[in-house]
Write a protein that holds these residues in place. Structure first.
Motif, PDB file in Angstrom:
ATOM      1  N   PRO A  29       9.117  -2.120 -45.692  1.00 54.06           N
ATOM      2  CA  PRO A  29      10.497  -2.144 -45.174  1.00 54.06           C
ATOM      3  C   PRO A  29      11.464  -2.583 -46.279  1.00 54.06           C
ATOM      4  CG  PRO A  29       9.022  -3.355 -43.705  1.00 54.06           C
ATOM      5  CD  PRO A  29       8.244  -3.029 -44.941  1.00 54.06           C
ATOM      6  N   ALA A  31      15.416  -3.655 -46.747  1.00 51.56           N
ATOM      7  CA  ALA A  31      16.680  -3.993 -46.061  1.00 51.56           C
ATOM      8  C   ALA A  31      17.804  -3.906 -47.092  1.00 51.56           C
ATOM      9  CB  ALA A  31      16.537  -5.358 -45.413  1.00 51.56           C
ATOM     10  N   GLY A  32      18.252  -5.058 -47.635  1.00 51.43           N
ATOM     11  CA  GLY A  32      19.263  -5.004 -48.701  1.00 51.43           C
ATOM     12  C   GLY A  32      18.628  -4.783 -50.064  1.00 51.43           C
ATOM     13  N   GLY A  33      17.338  -5.065 -50.158  1.00 54.15           N
ATOM     14  CA  GLY A  33      16.611  -4.865 -51.418  1.00 54.15           C
ATOM     15  C   GLY A  33      16.814  -5.977 -52.430  1.00 54.15           C
ATOM     16  N   THR A  34      17.624  -6.978 -52.105  1.00 47.44           N
ATOM     17  CA  THR A  34      17.969  -7.989 -53.123  1.00 47.44           C
ATOM     18  C   THR A  34      16.795  -8.911 -53.456  1.00 47.44           C
ATOM     19  OG1 THR A  34      18.847  -9.517 -51.465  1.00 47.44           O
ATOM     20  CG2 THR A  34      20.413  -8.015 -52.484  1.00 47.44           C
ATOM     21  N   GLN A  35      15.975  -9.211 -52.461  1.00 43.62           N
ATOM     22  CA  GLN A  35      14.814 -10.060 -52.739  1.00 43.62           C
ATOM     23  C   GLN A  35      13.717  -9.231 -53.402  1.00 43.62           C
ATOM     24  OE1 GLN A  35      14.504 -13.187 -52.800  1.00 43.62           O
ATOM     25  NE2 GLN A  35      12.300 -13.533 -52.849  1.00 43.62           N
ATOM     26  N   ILE A  36      13.619  -7.965 -52.978  1.00 46.84           N
ATOM     27  CA  ILE A  36      12.593  -7.090 -53.562  1.00 46.84           C
ATOM     28  C   ILE A  36      12.817  -6.944 -55.075  1.00 46.84           C
ATOM     29  CG2 ILE A  36      11.753  -4.684 -53.596  1.00 46.84           C
ATOM     30  CD1 ILE A  36      12.041  -4.679 -50.522  1.00 46.84           C
ATOM     31  N   ARG A  38      14.609  -9.106 -56.929  1.00 44.50           N
ATOM     32  CA  ARG A  38      14.905 -10.404 -57.559  1.00 44.50           C
ATOM     33  C   ARG A  38      13.884 -10.703 -58.651  1.00 44.50           C
ATOM     34  NH1 ARG A  38      15.513 -15.982 -54.084  1.00 44.50           N
ATOM     35  NH2 ARG A  38      16.545 -17.212 -55.686  1.00 44.50           N
ATOM     36  N   LEU A 104      26.411 -10.589 -53.522  1.00 45.99           N
ATOM     37  CA  LEU A 104      25.020 -10.499 -53.072  1.00 45.99           C
ATOM     38  C   LEU A 104      24.944 -10.664 -51.550  1.00 45.99           C
ATOM     39  CD1 LEU A 104      21.863 -11.116 -54.672  1.00 45.99           C
ATOM     40  CD2 LEU A 104      22.144 -12.522 -52.649  1.00 45.99           C
ATOM     41  N   THR A 109      20.456  -9.138 -46.212  1.00 46.50           N
ATOM     42  CA  THR A 109      20.438  -9.212 -44.742  1.00 46.50           C
ATOM     43  C   THR A 109      19.710 -10.479 -44.282  1.00 46.50           C
ATOM     44  OG1 THR A 109      18.313  -8.088 -44.545  1.00 46.50           O
ATOM     45  CG2 THR A 109      20.287  -6.684 -44.620  1.00 46.50           C
ATOM     46  N   GLY A 112      15.859  -9.769 -44.117  1.00 48.24           N
ATOM     47  CA  GLY A 112      15.194  -9.869 -45.418  1.00 48.24           C
ATOM     48  C   GLY A 112      15.013 -11.319 -45.822  1.00 48.24           C
ATOM     49  N   ASN A 113      15.964 -12.150 -45.438  1.00 50.03           N
ATOM     50  CA  ASN A 113      15.855 -13.572 -45.767  1.00 50.03           C
ATOM     51  C   ASN A 113      14.704 -14.218 -44.999  1.00 50.03           C
ATOM     52  OD1 ASN A 113      16.642 -16.572 -45.646  1.00 50.03           O
ATOM     53  ND2 ASN A 113      18.022 -15.719 -47.188  1.00 50.03           N
ATOM     54  N   LEU A 121      12.871 -18.556 -47.421  1.00 50.75           N
ATOM     55  CA  LEU A 121      14.174 -18.583 -48.078  1.00 50.75           C
ATOM     56  C   LEU A 121      15.121 -19.486 -47.269  1.00 50.75           C
ATOM     57  CD1 LEU A 121      14.213 -14.860 -49.205  1.00 50.75           C
ATOM     58  CD2 LEU A 121      14.170 -16.854 -50.693  1.00 50.75           C
ATOM     59  N   ASP A 122      16.404 -19.477 -47.644  1.00 54.30           N
ATOM     60  CA  ASP A 122      17.287 -20.568 -47.209  1.00 54.30           C
ATOM     61  C   ASP A 122      17.679 -20.577 -45.730  1.00 54.30           C
ATOM     62  OD1 ASP A 122      17.107 -21.020 -49.861  1.00 54.30           O
ATOM     63  OD2 ASP A 122      19.257 -21.011 -50.277  1.00 54.30           O
ATOM     64  N   LEU A 164      10.716  -7.218 -37.925  1.00 53.16           N
ATOM     65  CA  LEU A 164      11.640  -8.166 -37.284  1.00 53.16           C
ATOM     66  C   LEU A 164      12.850  -7.352 -36.850  1.00 53.16           C
ATOM     67  CD1 LEU A 164      12.720 -11.139 -36.746  1.00 53.16           C
ATOM     68  CD2 LEU A 164      13.769 -10.950 -38.970  1.00 53.16           C
ATOM     69  N   LYS A 181      20.171 -28.338 -50.596  1.00 44.00           N
ATOM     70  CA  LYS A 181      19.241 -27.383 -51.202  1.00 44.00           C
ATOM     71  C   LYS A 181      18.541 -28.066 -52.373  1.00 44.00           C
ATOM     72  CE  LYS A 181      19.626 -22.659 -52.861  1.00 44.00           C
ATOM     73  NZ  LYS A 181      20.322 -21.437 -52.520  1.00 44.00           N
TER      74      LYS A 181
HETATM   75  C1  FAD Z   1      20.428 -13.250 -57.975  1.00 50.98           C
HETATM   76  C2  FAD Z   1      19.806 -13.569 -56.649  1.00 50.98           C
HETATM   77  C3  FAD Z   1      19.976 -14.834 -56.116  1.00 50.98           C
HETATM   78  C4  FAD Z   1      19.422 -15.154 -54.888  1.00 50.98           C
HETATM   79  N1  FAD Z   1      19.620 -16.415 -54.399  1.00 50.98           N
HETATM   80  C5  FAD Z   1      19.087 -16.744 -53.203  1.00 50.98           C
HETATM   81  C6  FAD Z   1      19.285 -18.042 -52.676  1.00 50.98           C
HETATM   82  O1  FAD Z   1      19.912 -18.905 -53.276  1.00 50.98           O
HETATM   83  N2  FAD Z   1      18.740 -18.318 -51.458  1.00 50.98           N
HETATM   84  C7  FAD Z   1      18.038 -17.392 -50.734  1.00 50.98           C
HETATM   85  O2  FAD Z   1      17.611 -17.698 -49.619  1.00 50.98           O
HETATM   86  N3  FAD Z   1      17.832 -16.162 -51.228  1.00 50.98           N
HETATM   87  C8  FAD Z   1      18.331 -15.806 -52.438  1.00 50.98           C
HETATM   88  N4  FAD Z   1      18.129 -14.557 -52.931  1.00 50.98           N
HETATM   89  C9  FAD Z   1      17.220 -13.665 -52.210  1.00 50.98           C
HETATM   90  C10 FAD Z   1      17.835 -12.640 -51.262  1.00 50.98           C
HETATM   91  O3  FAD Z   1      18.992 -12.095 -51.765  1.00 50.98           O
HETATM   92  C11 FAD Z   1      18.174 -13.100 -49.871  1.00 50.98           C
HETATM   93  O4  FAD Z   1      17.294 -14.045 -49.407  1.00 50.98           O
HETATM   94  C12 FAD Z   1      18.332 -11.958 -48.881  1.00 50.98           C
HETATM   95  O5  FAD Z   1      18.689 -12.466 -47.615  1.00 50.98           O
HETATM   96  C13 FAD Z   1      17.173 -11.021 -48.749  1.00 50.98           C
HETATM   97  O6  FAD Z   1      17.618  -9.958 -47.902  1.00 50.98           O
HETATM   98  P1  FAD Z   1      17.473  -8.445 -48.271  1.00 50.98           P
HETATM   99  O7  FAD Z   1      18.094  -7.689 -47.145  1.00 50.98           O
HETATM  100  O8  FAD Z   1      17.973  -8.125 -49.608  1.00 50.98           O
HETATM  101  O9  FAD Z   1      15.871  -8.330 -48.212  1.00 50.98           O
HETATM  102  P2  FAD Z   1      14.914  -7.286 -48.934  1.00 50.98           P
HETATM  103  O10 FAD Z   1      14.860  -7.598 -50.389  1.00 50.98           O
HETATM  104  O11 FAD Z   1      15.248  -5.892 -48.537  1.00 50.98           O
HETATM  105  O12 FAD Z   1      13.524  -7.683 -48.220  1.00 50.98           O
HETATM  106  C14 FAD Z   1      12.894  -8.922 -48.453  1.00 50.98           C
HETATM  107  C15 FAD Z   1      11.481  -8.868 -47.832  1.00 50.98           C
HETATM  108  O13 FAD Z   1      11.556  -8.831 -46.408  1.00 50.98           O
HETATM  109  C16 FAD Z   1      10.946  -7.629 -45.892  1.00 50.98           C
HETATM  110  N5  FAD Z   1      11.815  -7.209 -44.790  1.00 50.98           N
HETATM  111  C17 FAD Z   1      13.148  -7.012 -44.842  1.00 50.98           C
HETATM  112  N6  FAD Z   1      13.640  -6.780 -43.611  1.00 50.98           N
HETATM  113  C18 FAD Z   1      12.580  -6.803 -42.760  1.00 50.98           C
HETATM  114  C19 FAD Z   1      12.450  -6.652 -41.347  1.00 50.98           C
HETATM  115  N7  FAD Z   1      13.511  -6.411 -40.552  1.00 50.98           N
HETATM  116  N8  FAD Z   1      11.219  -6.750 -40.791  1.00 50.98           N
HETATM  117  C20 FAD Z   1      10.128  -6.999 -41.582  1.00 50.98           C
HETATM  118  N9  FAD Z   1      10.192  -7.171 -42.934  1.00 50.98           N
HETATM  119  C21 FAD Z   1      11.416  -7.087 -43.502  1.00 50.98           C
HETATM  120  C22 FAD Z   1      10.889  -6.663 -47.063  1.00 50.98           C
HETATM  121  O14 FAD Z   1       9.821  -5.751 -46.942  1.00 50.98           O
HETATM  122  C23 FAD Z   1      10.701  -7.634 -48.229  1.00 50.98           C
HETATM  123  O15 FAD Z   1       9.349  -8.000 -48.335  1.00 50.98           O
HETATM  124  C24 FAD Z   1      18.684 -14.187 -54.167  1.00 50.98           C
HETATM  125  C25 FAD Z   1      18.535 -12.900 -54.689  1.00 50.98           C
HETATM  126  C26 FAD Z   1      19.079 -12.599 -55.923  1.00 50.98           C
HETATM  127  C27 FAD Z   1      18.903 -11.206 -56.463  1.00 50.98           C
END
Ligand code: FAD
Length: 277
Positions: A29, A31-36, A38, A104, A109, A112-113, A121-122, A164, A181
């Motif tokens: 899956p 979502a926003g891809g930001t954690q993938i 990271r 970001l 999303t 994703g968090n 995550l937070d 989720l 934090k």
């Molecule tokens: C520079 C940078 C700084 C960051 N700082 C922080 C920070 O300070 N604190 C923090 O908490 N995070 C941080 N992040 C991480 C991230 O951006 C966030 O936690 C964000 O909320 C992840 O959401 P996303 O939609 O990008 O998830 P994605 O990267 O798309 O997905 C994250 C994971 O969750 C899975 N997933 C996503 N959605 C679902 C779903 N609905 N059901 C099942 N699995 C799912 C994906 O397969 C993947 O494994 C940072 C990222 C970057 C790039």
């Protein structure tokens, strides 16, 4: 040269999504891809071979509220949760505001968090403290799980091909919320978030929750129950007893690192002693 992507699926609803996932069980899956992405420093991004984009599944972007709770779809952006304003419990708002910068948060999303594999995550700590529940859905059925039971090391309690879909956050009135934090993951250290929330009804402490979430969840329910029902301000002795119980819980947990445990204890002690004479 970068590896070629095999496939990206962009389903428009749950039927399409689970059909694709059944045919390609290894799909990830997205979502926003930001954690993938990271912590990828190379010029070319490494992405999962088969991506299941959640961006066009409308049901995942819904938000609604009743008198009792706020419901948020897994694909709602962190920025849009903050924009809801005062309806959102302060503990969650503060944790989201502490995540990276506004750009970001406009991509990332809540789902994703919550679903990050490996560590929390937070948003986890405030959601656990607030007694949030998550809806998980598979091709066959759906179930609800409490935020506190969702993460069981080494990762989220998602079964194979389970998604989720939304979360429900009770809308209680909390009279005091504190957020802190610890650590910095981007520099390789362990980390996490501590949330402290309490209710004060006519100078009686009627509810108190102190939760740390990161690599593990730390919470001492006995210590919370010990203070519930006590008059405010607390006596020094009761505040001290709470600190002693937390110190013991931290020792028994053995995680996170000794440095972060001592920082957590320092913060818990200072918050609880602020409620004392
Ligand atoms: C520079 C940078 C700084 C960051 N700082 C922080 C920070 O300070 N604190 C923090 O908490 N995070 C941080 N992040 C991480 C991230 O951006 C966030 O936690 C964000 O909320 C992840 O959401 P996303 O939609 O990008 O998830 P994605 O990267 O798309 O997905 C994250 C994971 O969750 C899975 N997933 C996503 N959605 C679902 C779903 N609905 N059901 C099942 N699995 C799912 C994906 O397969 C993947 O494994 C940072 C990222 C970057 C790039």
């Amino acid at each position: 040269m970068a590896e070629q992507l095999n496939q990206v699926f962009v389903p428009r609803g749950f039927n399409e999504l689970f059909n694709a996932w059944t045919r390609f069980p290894e799909a990830v899956p997205f979502a926003g891809g930001t954690q993938i992405i990271r912590s990828q420093a190379e010029a070319e991004l490494r992405l999962p071979k088969i991506i299941l984009s959640l961006s066009e599944v409308g049901e995942l972007r819904h938000m609604s509220r009743t008198e009792q709770y706020l419901e948020i779809g897994a694909m709602v952006k962190l920025r849009d949760i903050i924009r809801l304003g005062k309806i959102v419990p302060e503990a969650l708002t503060r944790a989201i505001e502490g995540i990276a910068g506004p750009q970001l948060r406009g991509l990332a999303t809540i789902g994703g968090n919550i679903c990050n594999p490996g560590y929390q995550l937070d948003c986890a700590a405030p959601l656990i403290a607030l007694d949030a529940v998550y809806e998980l859905r598979s091709a066959q059925n759906s179930r609800w799980i409490s935020a506190s039971r969702f993460f069981s090391p080494p990762g989220p309690a998602l079964k194979s091909r389970e998604l989720l879909t939304r979360l429900r956050i009770p809308l209680d009135q909390w009279d005091f919320s504190a957020y802190r934090k610890f650590g910095n993951r981007d520099s390789g250290s362990e980390g996490g978030v501590l949330i402290f929330i309490m209710k004060n009804r006519k100078n009686i402490l009627t509810d108190l929750r102190v939760v740390f979430a990161g690599e593990c969840i730390l919470r001492d329910r006995n210590a919370e129950t010990f203070l519930t029902g006590k008059r405010l301000p607390l006596s020094f002795r009761d505040a001290q007893e709470f600190s002693v119980r937390w110190r013991q819980s931290l020792q028994e947990a053995g995680r996170p690192s000794p440095l972060i445990r001592s920082e957590i204890l320092g913060r818990v002690e200072s918050l609880i002693h602020n409620l004392a004479d």
